[in-house]
Write a protein that holds these residues in place. Structure first.
Motif, mmCIF file in Angstrom:
data_model
loop_
_atom_site.group_PDB
_atom_site.id
_atom_site.type_symbol
_atom_site.label_atom_id
_atom_site.label_comp_id
_atom_site.label_asym_id
_atom_site.label_seq_id
_atom_site.Cartn_x
_atom_site.Cartn_y
_atom_site.Cartn_z
ATOM 1 N N PRO B 49 0.826 -1.220 0.000
ATOM 2 C CA PRO B 49 0.000 0.000 0.000
ATOM 3 C C PRO B 49 0.856 1.265 0.000
ATOM 4 C CG PRO B 49 0.047 -0.959 2.198
ATOM 5 C CD PRO B 49 0.786 -1.912 1.305
ATOM 6 N N SER B 50 0.283 2.353 -0.477
ATOM 7 C CA SER B 50 1.028 3.614 -0.398
ATOM 8 C C SER B 50 0.813 4.209 0.988
ATOM 9 C CB SER B 50 0.593 4.553 -1.518
ATOM 10 O OG SER B 50 -0.309 5.497 -1.057
ATOM 11 N N ILE B 51 1.884 4.684 1.597
ATOM 12 C CA ILE B 51 1.865 5.156 2.986
ATOM 13 C C ILE B 51 2.403 6.584 3.014
ATOM 14 C CG2 ILE B 51 2.740 4.754 5.331
ATOM 15 C CD1 ILE B 51 3.004 1.789 4.601
ATOM 16 N N PRO B 52 1.707 7.505 3.687
ATOM 17 C CA PRO B 52 2.178 8.901 3.697
ATOM 18 C C PRO B 52 3.582 9.023 4.296
ATOM 19 C CG PRO B 52 0.033 8.710 4.803
ATOM 20 C CD PRO B 52 0.486 7.328 4.481
ATOM 21 N N GLU B 53 4.374 9.912 3.704
ATOM 22 C CA GLU B 53 5.747 10.151 4.162
ATOM 23 C C GLU B 53 5.792 10.509 5.650
ATOM 24 O OE1 GLU B 53 8.991 9.934 3.367
ATOM 25 O OE2 GLU B 53 8.141 8.673 1.785
ATOM 26 N N ASP B 54 4.783 11.294 6.102
ATOM 27 C CA ASP B 54 4.835 11.777 7.490
ATOM 28 C C ASP B 54 4.278 10.771 8.490
ATOM 29 O OD1 ASP B 54 2.080 11.899 7.295
ATOM 30 O OD2 ASP B 54 1.940 14.076 7.315
ATOM 31 N N ASN B 55 3.985 9.570 8.035
ATOM 32 C CA ASN B 55 3.424 8.591 8.981
ATOM 33 C C ASN B 55 3.845 7.172 8.640
ATOM 34 O OD1 ASN B 55 2.009 7.975 11.295
ATOM 35 N ND2 ASN B 55 0.035 7.813 10.259
ATOM 36 N N GLN B 56 5.142 7.004 8.386
ATOM 37 C CA GLN B 56 5.681 5.673 8.092
ATOM 38 C C GLN B 56 5.549 4.784 9.330
ATOM 39 O OE1 GLN B 56 7.140 4.430 5.080
ATOM 40 N NE2 GLN B 56 6.048 6.226 4.301
ATOM 41 N N PRO B 57 5.274 3.492 9.135
ATOM 42 C CA PRO B 57 5.046 2.609 10.283
ATOM 43 C C PRO B 57 6.323 2.303 11.068
ATOM 44 C CG PRO B 57 4.967 1.363 8.222
ATOM 45 C CD PRO B 57 5.130 2.798 7.845
ATOM 46 N N THR B 58 6.200 2.400 12.389
ATOM 47 C CA THR B 58 7.270 1.953 13.281
ATOM 48 C C THR B 58 6.602 1.155 14.398
ATOM 49 O OG1 THR B 58 7.158 3.803 14.832
ATOM 50 C CG2 THR B 58 8.570 4.102 12.897
ATOM 51 N N LYS B 59 7.394 0.397 15.119
ATOM 52 C CA LYS B 59 6.864 -0.423 16.210
ATOM 53 C C LYS B 59 6.183 0.468 17.255
ATOM 54 C CE LYS B 59 8.603 -3.641 19.554
ATOM 55 N NZ LYS B 59 9.821 -3.757 20.349
ATOM 56 N N ASN B 60 6.813 1.573 17.611
ATOM 57 C CA ASN B 60 6.250 2.446 18.649
ATOM 58 C C ASN B 60 4.958 3.115 18.199
ATOM 59 O OD1 ASN B 60 8.293 1.827 20.404
ATOM 60 N ND2 ASN B 60 9.539 3.631 19.917
ATOM 61 N N ARG B 61 4.889 3.507 16.944
ATOM 62 C CA ARG B 61 3.687 4.170 16.435
ATOM 63 C C ARG B 61 2.512 3.195 16.364
ATOM 64 N NH1 ARG B 61 6.303 7.892 11.521
ATOM 65 N NH2 ARG B 61 7.362 9.337 12.938
ATOM 66 N N ILE B 62 2.782 1.998 15.867
ATOM 67 C CA ILE B 62 1.723 0.988 15.767
ATOM 68 C C ILE B 62 1.201 0.649 17.159
ATOM 69 C CG2 ILE B 62 1.213 -1.397 15.099
ATOM 70 C CD1 ILE B 62 3.451 -1.026 12.911
ATOM 71 N N ALA B 63 2.136 0.498 18.109
ATOM 72 C CA ALA B 63 1.744 0.145 19.485
ATOM 73 C C ALA B 63 0.878 1.248 20.096
ATOM 74 C CB ALA B 63 2.994 -0.088 20.331
ATOM 75 N N LEU B 64 1.258 2.506 19.876
ATOM 76 C CA LEU B 64 0.484 3.637 20.405
ATOM 77 C C LEU B 64 -0.904 3.683 19.765
ATOM 78 C CD1 LEU B 64 0.091 6.323 21.913
ATOM 79 C CD2 LEU B 64 1.308 7.458 20.036
ATOM 80 N N GLY B 65 -0.945 3.529 18.441
ATOM 81 C CA GLY B 65 -2.226 3.560 17.737
ATOM 82 C C GLY B 65 -3.155 2.456 18.209
ATOM 83 N N LYS B 66 -2.581 1.310 18.508
ATOM 84 C CA LYS B 66 -3.383 0.177 18.969
ATOM 85 C C LYS B 66 -4.003 0.478 20.336
ATOM 86 C CE LYS B 66 -3.210 -4.842 19.474
ATOM 87 N NZ LYS B 66 -2.398 -6.054 19.351
ATOM 88 N N ILE B 67 -3.226 1.064 21.225
ATOM 89 C CA ILE B 67 -3.768 1.417 22.559
ATOM 90 C C ILE B 67 -4.907 2.424 22.403
ATOM 91 C CG2 ILE B 67 -3.225 2.488 24.787
ATOM 92 C CD1 ILE B 67 -0.322 1.450 24.384
ATOM 93 N N LEU B 68 -4.699 3.430 21.552
ATOM 94 C CA LEU B 68 -5.725 4.454 21.336
ATOM 95 C C LEU B 68 -6.993 3.849 20.734
ATOM 96 C CD1 LEU B 68 -3.432 7.253 19.903
ATOM 97 C CD2 LEU B 68 -4.775 7.439 22.013
ATOM 98 N N PHE B 69 -6.806 2.912 19.810
ATOM 99 C CA PHE B 69 -7.933 2.283 19.117
ATOM 100 C C PHE B 69 -8.874 1.588 20.104
ATOM 101 C CE2 PHE B 69 -10.046 -1.089 16.712
ATOM 102 C CZ PHE B 69 -10.385 -0.454 15.528
ATOM 103 N N PHE B 70 -8.312 1.045 21.148
ATOM 104 C CA PHE B 70 -9.118 0.294 22.120
ATOM 105 C C PHE B 70 -9.479 1.124 23.351
ATOM 106 C CE2 PHE B 70 -7.204 -3.050 19.563
ATOM 107 C CZ PHE B 70 -8.271 -3.936 19.401
ATOM 108 N N ASP B 71 -9.152 2.415 23.365
ATOM 109 C CA ASP B 71 -9.335 3.231 24.568
ATOM 110 C C ASP B 71 -10.563 4.131 24.439
ATOM 111 O OD1 ASP B 71 -9.154 4.873 26.783
ATOM 112 O OD2 ASP B 71 -6.974 5.064 26.658
ATOM 113 N N PRO B 72 -11.557 3.996 25.364
ATOM 114 C CA PRO B 72 -12.756 4.852 25.311
ATOM 115 C C PRO B 72 -12.473 6.316 25.665
ATOM 116 C CG PRO B 72 -12.871 3.308 27.163
ATOM 117 C CD PRO B 72 -11.641 2.950 26.390
#
Lengths: 254, 336
Positions: B49-72
């Motif tokens: 997939p094409s991924i924006p330059e300013d938001n390339q995937p890293t372990k820390n970013r994915i982990a943070l996004g996952k916590i936010l995704f499940f947080d009310p």
């Protein structure tokens, strides 16, 4: 030997250059504005129901005698162009104002001194800016996401004007504000550019143009009993009439 | 000669200094571990997939996004999270006709899966938001969903005991509208689906991966009689277009036209992916069709008359066996 010397010379120059390139550009600090050529200009925006300033929770009547009150009123002003007395146009590129009924003064910053014969601005946000990501701006920028939202996530773009309040929707008004006013006006075709003939001059620090926004003129031809809610789409007709009324609602006060 | 040697050493040291000084100008972009840009694990046969330059995937970013995704914390009354409508155990849908927000408020539309969302050229049933990053604000601020505000979420996150450090670790910057929207999108872009029996057959070339009925259904699906593949083709079983499929004579929800205001777009909705379709009932933009059998029946009937209906929607005259085969093929699109 000669060639070694010149290489040495180049390397030293490069060495010095690389250090100096680390420094931040501080040339702005040397640009002290010259008050002979630069002044400051502010726009004041005051919102009215006829001749009365809008105060939240105060009850007013529309021209048909229908009672209403306003609880939230905000709008975007952009694409400001000042017109000098000699006809030259001075666009204030990138300057966007988010006018809030609770705040009157908006500084435009440094403006060339001199005499001006008019100005124009856009109510709303132009299409080139309207669909950019608000998350890319600093929180202090009017184009950032706002604590009172001025942006649609579902139809990505800015809300040009937000009007919220209550209105008596009974066919014969009784004073009971039983209905809500909720106007979220936006989308590219609804921007309106307003021209003002207004002679003013910019000298020194305090220069102000006073704008009056008369909400009764914006309600012109609109029946608040049945037309008190629009979020623009679908059925853009009401939002379109409201936007066209902006052309009459804004005037300059002496 | 010695003089020349000294000069050479001097030149060399100057060049070394120069390089070091240039390198030191750069920001330290790998604080601790987990900030190396990762390559996403894409299913076999899928494009990257094409991924924006300013938001390339890293372990820390994915982990943070996952916590936010499940947080009310994202909702006004802290009762629902992204995962309330996109359940991990329901293939990131919710099993409801239409999504429900705080206080049981009902939205207009069925929760779409967010698996393979990295490939979506625009977001939502009507394409109203351009990117995975920009769409984050919509459910947060919609009255019928989280009924909150991006900047107020940011304020909450900044006052939280843990989030500020997680954001700094991932983005070298604290919670802001930018980092919040980036982190959630970064996680969502890692959610793929593509390990069905069909994939084993198609991409791993296991000819016995599909049963005889599933293979017959596949021929109907990709054939010119049922023509399903014209809209539901490609690796993700969608062409990502907007279509009016004749579900109603008059649509209560104008769909794509709600964004474009064009009469020609009335009743058009994003063609959904059919991956895991057997696990993501009910169907259609409003969840009004309960089962896969009913969906096939709708298309077999040619739908209801509508001025804007796609020309592909017309009576198919499938036999009972053909309908069963078609349903069986769609069931073979579920992840193993």
């Amino acid at each position: 030997m000669k060639s070694i010397k010149s290489v040495l010379c180049l390397a030293v120059v490069g060495f010095i250059f690389s250090f100096s390139s680390c420094k931040k550009d501080d040339s702005d600090a040397n640009n002290i504005p010259n008050t002979d050529t630069i002044g400051e200009l502010s726009f004041n925006f005051r919102q009215f129901v006829g001749n009365d300033r809008i105060v939240y929770s105060q009850v007013y009547n529309d021209t048909s005698g229908r009672p209403f009150k306003i609880t939230n009123l905000r709008y975007y002003i952009s694409n400001i162009v000042l017109i000098k007395a000699n006809g030259l146009e001075l666009p204030l590129s990138g300057k966007v104002l988010l006018v809030d009924n609770e705040k009157e003064q908006y500084t435009l910053g440094e403006i060339p001194v001199g005499d001006y014969s008019g100005l124009r601005f856009m109510v709303g946000i132009d299409s080139a800016t309207n669909h950019l990501d608000p998350a890319l701006y600093d929180a202090s920028n009017p184009l950032s996401y706002q604590p009172v939202s001025m942006h649609w996530g579902w139809n990505f773009g800015y809300i040009f004007m937000k009007v919220e309040g209550n209105v008596d929707t009974d066919s014969v008004p009784t004073g009971n504000l039983n209905g809500i006013i909720s106007y979220d006006i936006g989308s590219d075709p609804l921007v309106r550019v307003i021209n003002f003939n207004h002679i003013f001059s910019v000298h020194g620090n305090i220069n102000t143009v006073n704008f009056k926004f008369n909400i009764l003129k914006m309600f012109s031809g609109i029946d608040l009993a049945t037309e008190s809610i629009t979020h623009t789409n679908p059925g853009r007709d009401l939002a379109d009439r409201i936007a066209s009324n902006w052309l009459l609602a804004f005037t300059i006060e002496p | 000669m010695i003089k020349i040697q000294v000069s050479k050493i001097f030149i060399l040291s100057v060049i070394v200094f120069w390089i070091v000084s240039i390198v030191s100008c750069r920001k330290d972009d790998a604080i601790g571990t987990g900030n190396e840009v990762l390559e996403l694990e894409v299913p076999l046969g899928f494009p990257y997939p094409s991924i924006p330059e300013d938001n390339q995937p890293t372990k820390n970013r994915i982990a943070l996004g996952k916590i936010l995704f499940f947080d009310p914390i994202l909702s006004r009354d802290s009762t629902i999270s992204c995962s309330s409508c996109h359940h991990a155990d329901k293939k990131f849908t919710d099993g409801l006709k239409v999504a429900e927000g705080i206080e049981g408020r009902k939205t207009l539309r069925n929760s779409m899966t967010i698996l393979n969302t990295a490939y979506q050229p625009n977001m939502f049933w009507d394409g109203g938001s351009p990117t995975l990053e920009t769409q984050v604000s919509a459910p947060i601020e919609a009255h019928e969903e989280m009924d909150f505000n991006v900047m107020k979420v940011v304020e909450r996150l900044n006052n939280h005991p843990l989030y500020p450090s997680l954001f700094r670790k991932a983005y070298n910057s604290g919670p802001s509208a930018f980092t919040l929207t980036r982190a959630i999108a970064n996680f969502e872009r890692t959610l793929f689906t593509g390990k069905s029996k069909y994939d084993a057959f198609q991409y791993e070339k296991k000819s016995d991966a599909l049963s005889a009925s599933e293979k017959r259904g596949m021929d109907i699906f990709f054939g010119e009689r049922a023509e399903c593949f014209h809209c539901h083709g490609g690796f993700n079983f969608t062409d990502f277009s907007f279509k009016n499929n004749g579900l109603y004579e008059v649509y209560a929800d104008s769909g794509r036209a709600r964004i474009t205001t064009l009469h020609d777009d009335v009743g058009e909705f994003k063609v959904p992916s059919l991956r895991n379709v057997a696990l993501t009932a009910p169907y259609m933009h409003d969840g009004s069709v309960a089962t896969l059998e009913d969906v096939v029946e709708h298309y077999n009937s040619g739908g209801k008359p509508n001025f804007n209906k796609s020309f592909l929607i017309r009576p198919l005259n499938l036999t009972q066996q053909e309908k069963e085969d078609l349903v069986n093929f769609m069931k073979a699109l579920s992840d193993q």
